[in-house]
Design an enzyme around this catalytic site. Structure first.
Site, PDB file in Angstrom:
ATOM      1  N   GLY A 374       0.820  -1.200   0.000  1.00 28.57           N
ATOM      2  CA  GLY A 374       0.000   0.000   0.000  1.00 28.57           C
ATOM      3  C   GLY A 374       0.852   1.246   0.000  1.00 28.57           C
ATOM      4  O   GLY A 374       2.079   1.182   0.159  1.00 28.57           O
ATOM      5  N   PRO A 375       0.224   2.406  -0.190  1.00 27.56           N
ATOM      6  CA  PRO A 375       0.991   3.653  -0.239  1.00 27.56           C
ATOM      7  C   PRO A 375       1.664   3.970   1.087  1.00 27.56           C
ATOM      8  O   PRO A 375       1.253   3.478   2.142  1.00 27.56           O
ATOM      9  CB  PRO A 375      -0.080   4.712  -0.574  1.00 27.56           C
ATOM     10  CG  PRO A 375      -1.387   4.089  -0.267  1.00 27.56           C
ATOM     11  CD  PRO A 375      -1.221   2.619  -0.364  1.00 27.56           C
ATOM     12  N   GLY A 378       0.469   4.423   5.216  1.00 28.12           N
ATOM     13  CA  GLY A 378      -0.755   3.651   5.408  1.00 28.12           C
ATOM     14  C   GLY A 378      -0.840   2.949   6.743  1.00 28.12           C
ATOM     15  O   GLY A 378      -1.893   2.416   7.098  1.00 28.12           O
ATOM     16  N   LYS A 380       1.679   0.534   7.761  1.00 28.75           N
ATOM     17  CA  LYS A 380       2.309  -0.790   7.683  1.00 28.75           C
ATOM     18  C   LYS A 380       3.389  -0.963   8.764  1.00 28.75           C
ATOM     19  O   LYS A 380       3.411  -1.967   9.484  1.00 28.75           O
ATOM     20  CB  LYS A 380       2.926  -0.992   6.286  1.00 28.75           C
ATOM     21  CG  LYS A 380       1.921  -0.879   5.143  1.00 28.75           C
ATOM     22  CD  LYS A 380       2.539  -1.183   3.806  1.00 28.75           C
ATOM     23  CE  LYS A 380       3.567  -0.160   3.346  1.00 28.75           C
ATOM     24  NZ  LYS A 380       2.972   1.174   3.098  1.00 28.75           N
ATOM     25  N   GLU A 504      10.547  -4.198   4.246  1.00 26.99           N
ATOM     26  CA  GLU A 504      11.253  -3.646   3.076  1.00 26.99           C
ATOM     27  C   GLU A 504      12.686  -4.174   3.011  1.00 26.99           C
ATOM     28  O   GLU A 504      13.634  -3.436   2.802  1.00 26.99           O
ATOM     29  CB  GLU A 504      11.275  -2.108   3.165  1.00 26.99           C
ATOM     30  CG  GLU A 504       9.909  -1.467   3.225  1.00 26.99           C
ATOM     31  CD  GLU A 504       9.257  -1.362   1.867  1.00 26.99           C
ATOM     32  OE1 GLU A 504       9.775  -1.970   0.929  1.00 26.99           O
ATOM     33  OE2 GLU A 504       8.228  -0.690   1.759  1.00 26.99           O
TER      34      GLU A 504
END
Length: 618
Positions: A374-375, A378, A380, A504
């Site tokens: 998601g952007p 958001g 996360k 990430e």
């Protein structure tokens, strides 16, 4: 008057509380202070001996026994004074070591939220500057409080006995000096408190800049940071000058009072001697006792100046020690508990801010991969922080099986988790120390080598001159991003976690490093419940479950194909990646790791059909 007295006691309370909580060696302090008091009492006898010597005006009148007694008194005074200074210094060092130990333990158990609101440099200042101020007060100035009082009271008592009229002259001057010195002491307290705040802020600025010096240099921000640092330096200079002004008033005032008293005593005493009311020896003794009043007064002034500083330091230390800690104990251990991880109605917002997560619910089955996309912004990373229990949710639950994770002890819960982030932080030390960091068991060299091999880190480690004993530098700066990632993966393998969290983990790597790290991650993910934050399609396309988050809410959940069909923003997300770099897509086809497969004998399935469908469908 009562109000100001009450205020003063309240100001001293944190300092007294802090001293009591450090559990000093009261016996040691008592011996040190007693020796100082003995030394002071001996010094009170010396002027009387001088008086007799002056009045007799003949060495013949002094017996050898008297000389031996005086010599013994001087030696005893010197030894007692020396031992007292050592014991006070020892007690002060022990107390400050205990205080620093408490602070260090506290810093390690404070929640992540504390460090969001407090800069690292300020915490360092608590550990070094503030505790140093308290140590100086205990080891260098505490004895002067007791000895000063004894010296002043003793000297005044003897002076009243010698000549009460001349003693009363002293009391006309001393209260006047107190009226001047007390307000100056209050000013010193305000200045020292401001200086401690500024020192903490300056330390925080230095720590922040020096820890990110590569960013400073690559951004060409040396001039900007110099100006910021210079502002701190000039602020400290301003406080230092103001402190110097107060000191410049206090010292000359004390000297002025002493000289004024000396002139009055010599003038008035000389008249008394000439009229036969006072002997020359008594006048000399009077002057010596006057010195024994003025010198302790100077020491007491220094003591009260120092205690003003210590009050400000102790307030900040008490505030830190009172901060809410993480609760490490729980009703039971998480080890051995099986079942899915359930997130039920989770909501959370940072301090004084709007909600970052709002009624988030999903489930992760054992051994499966869940990807969160998601952007930016958001929620996360916040979700990861809640899973790690860095923060407590404002509402909702996280469960392992049918048990809320809040019932597990914090240590046992975090032992279940292996975390690999984008930054892959390393501590200054060797590769071996970083691989075994946080493990509460001994790790054999063979076990370390096996983990490094599975993380594809053994090749570059063996090529280093010192191998596993190679120093990685501060924050691992001597290694490349891909190397740091592989060490982080090997560290996670050694932890053997049941739950794997990847934040990430490959986003900052070049394609070659990413390919190697992806292979290492596929080894790490086997048989583990895995949750991934990712922007790259190759990382999420094979996940059993993909969750799309926007503005703290889940707006889509399902497989890659389901989201491509039903979720417009996810379809845009996939399309943009595939169309922007077709070459990268070809690399993904060839190199994408196979996360999990329930349908093949190897426990893995090919990523290619899904990617192929996603290209054609988009």
């Amino acid at each position: 008057m009562k109000k100001s007295e009450s205020k003063r006691k309240m100001a001293l309370k944190p300092f007294i509380t802090l001293l009591r909580e450090t559990k000093p060696s009261y016996g040691l302090l008592a011996i040190a202070i007693a020796l100082s008091m003995i030394s002071t009492l001996v010094s009170l006898v010396i002027p009387m001996f001088t008086k007799n010597l002056v009045d007799g005006f003949s060495l013949a009148s002094v017996s050898k026994l008297q000389i031996a007694g005086i010599a013994a008194a001087f030696i005893a005074q010197t030894i007692a004074g020396g031992i007292s200074i050592y014991l006070l210094n020892y007690a002060g060092q022990k107390m400050v070591a205990g205080l620093r130990d408490r602070l260090w333990r506290k810093f390690l158990v404070l929640p992540v939220a504390y460090y969001n609101d407090n800069r690292t440099g300020e915490s360092v200042s608590r550990m070094t500057n503030d505790t140093g101020i308290i140590k100086t007060l205990i080891s260098e100035h505490l004895a002067s409080l007791f000895t000063g009082v004894i010296s002043i009271v003793g000297s005044i008592s003897v002076l009243l006995f010698l000549n009460w009229k001349m003693t009363l002259v002293l009391f006309t001057v001393l209260p006047l000096s107190a009226l001047i010195l007390v307000p100056l002491g209050r000013q010193m307290y305000k200045i020292s408190k401001g200086m401690q705040d500024e020192t903490a802020s300056f330390t925080a600025t230095l720590s922040g800049v020096l820890s990110e010096i590569r960013l400073v240099k690559s951004s060409g921000a040396e001039k900007k940071e110099y100006e910021a640092g210079k502002t701190g330096i000039m602020n400290l200079l301003s406080f230092g000058i103001r402190e110097g002004k107060i000191s410049a008033m206090i010292s000359p005032l004390v000297s002025f009072v002493f000289m004024m008293l000396l002139v009055v005593i010599i003038g008035y005493g000389g008249m008394q001697v000439s009229s036969g009311v006072l002997t020359a020896g008594e006048l000399v003794a009077f002057i010596l006792y006057l010195i024994q009043i003025i010198m302790p007064l100077t020491q007491l002034t220094t003591f009260f100046t120092q205690i003003q500083k210590a009050k400000g330091a102790s307030e900040r230390i008490i505030e830190t020690l009172a901060a809410e800690e993480e609760v490490y104990e729980g009703q039971e251990e998480a080890n051995g508990t099986e079942g899915p991880i359930s997130v039920e109605g989770l909501s959370f917002g940072y301090k004084n801010g709007k909600k970052v997560l709002n009624d988030v619910s999903f489930q992760m089955l054992p051994g499966q991969v869940t990807a969160i996309v998601g952007p930016s912004g958001g929620g996360k990373t916040t979700l990861f922080s809640l899973l790690e229990r860095f923060y407590e949710p404002q509402s909702g639950l996280i469960k392992l099986g049918d048990k809320p994770v809040s019932t597990f002890s914090l240590r046992s819960w975090r032992k279940l988790i292996g975390y690999v982030s984008q930054e892959s932080p390393l501590l200054a030390g060797t590769i071996a120390e970083n691989l075994t960091y946080g493990l509460d068991r001994d790790v054999s060299r063979e076990e370390m080598h096996a983990a490094a091999a599975m993380a594809y880190a053994d090749g570059f480690i063996d090529a280093l001159p010192e191998g596993y004993n190679t120093d990685v530098g501060e924050r691992g700066v001597k290694l490349s991003g891909g190397q740091r990632q592989r060490i982080a993966i090997a560290r996670a393998l050694l932890r053997n976690p049941k739950i794997l969290m990847l934040d990430e983990a490959t986003s900052s790597l070049d394609s070659q490093s990413e390919a190697v790290v992806q292979k290492a991650l596929s080894n790490l993910m086997k048989g583990r419940t895995t949750i991934i934050i990712a922007h790259r399609l190759a990382t999420v396309v094979n996940a059993e479950q993909i969750i799309f988050m926007e503005k703290g809410q889940i707006t889509g959940m399902g497989s890659h194909e389901e989201l491509l069909e039903n979720h417009e923003l996810y379809r845009e997300f996939a399309t943009q990646q595939l169309q922007m770099n077709n070459l990268e897509v070809q690399d993904i086809k060839e190199e994408a790791p196979v996360l999990h497969d329930k349908n093949t004998s190897s426990g893995r399935r090919s990523a290619h059909p899904r990617i192929g469908r996603s290209i054609s469908e988009s």
